[in-house]
Design an enzyme around this catalytic site. Sequence first.
Site, PDB file in Angstrom:
ATOM      1  N   ASP A  27       0.852  -1.185   0.000  1.00 21.26           N
ATOM      2  CA  ASP A  27       0.000   0.000   0.000  1.00 21.26           C
ATOM      3  C   ASP A  27       0.893   1.240   0.000  1.00 21.26           C
ATOM      4  O   ASP A  27       2.112   1.129  -0.131  1.00 21.26           O
ATOM      5  CB  ASP A  27      -0.975  -0.026   1.182  1.00 21.26           C
ATOM      6  CG  ASP A  27      -0.281  -0.017   2.542  1.00 21.26           C
ATOM      7  OD1 ASP A  27       0.922   0.321   2.630  1.00 21.26           O
ATOM      8  OD2 ASP A  27      -0.955  -0.344   3.533  1.00 21.26           O
ATOM      9  N   PHE A  28       0.328   2.388   0.172  1.00 21.47           N
ATOM     10  CA  PHE A  28       1.104   3.636   0.089  1.00 21.47           C
ATOM     11  C   PHE A  28       2.187   3.743   1.158  1.00 21.47           C
ATOM     12  O   PHE A  28       3.128   4.507   1.013  1.00 21.47           O
ATOM     13  CB  PHE A  28       0.171   4.849   0.146  1.00 21.47           C
ATOM     14  CG  PHE A  28      -0.499   5.028   1.479  1.00 21.47           C
ATOM     15  CD1 PHE A  28       0.078   5.842   2.448  1.00 21.47           C
ATOM     16  CD2 PHE A  28      -1.692   4.385   1.765  1.00 21.47           C
ATOM     17  CE1 PHE A  28      -0.529   6.000   3.678  1.00 21.47           C
ATOM     18  CE2 PHE A  28      -2.297   4.542   2.993  1.00 21.47           C
ATOM     19  CZ  PHE A  28      -1.716   5.350   3.959  1.00 21.47           C
TER      20      PHE A  28
END
Length: 150
Positions: free
Chosen positions: A28-29
Amino acid sequence: MTVPSPYQGQFDGTRHLFAVRVYFEDTDFSGVVYHARYLHFMERARSDMLACVGIDQRTVHAQGQGAYAVTEMQIKYRRPAHFDDALVVVSTVEAVRAASCDIHQTVMRGEEILTEARVTAAFVSPHGKPRRQPAHWVAAFQPIINRPQE
């Protein structure tokens, strides 16, 4: 030029070991592996384990006999994996029945357990109904079933 063959896992006794590298697309980020990616890692490991014992899912499916479908999964996320981690998915077959099998899978980073799952895969007809899996598949499982020590 010689083109390399795709990676294949290996057995250590009844345990199938499948190495996975975490790529940017798996995260994810924040650089942590997205929870659903563990399902991808485990699916690849299960498919590879079956191929390593001679279970040819593609041919049986092409012949119209059926395919495995995950019917149940219990999963526990213990610790996160991160971008560029080297992981190993350890798979053990716990039970084989006429139409299904139970597989325990652990995603590890070194000796550290990150995720564990218990998976039931049922053999289903092309119409989605449970049916007996091919007898030679049941036989192929026998040497790798993780039986408790007596």
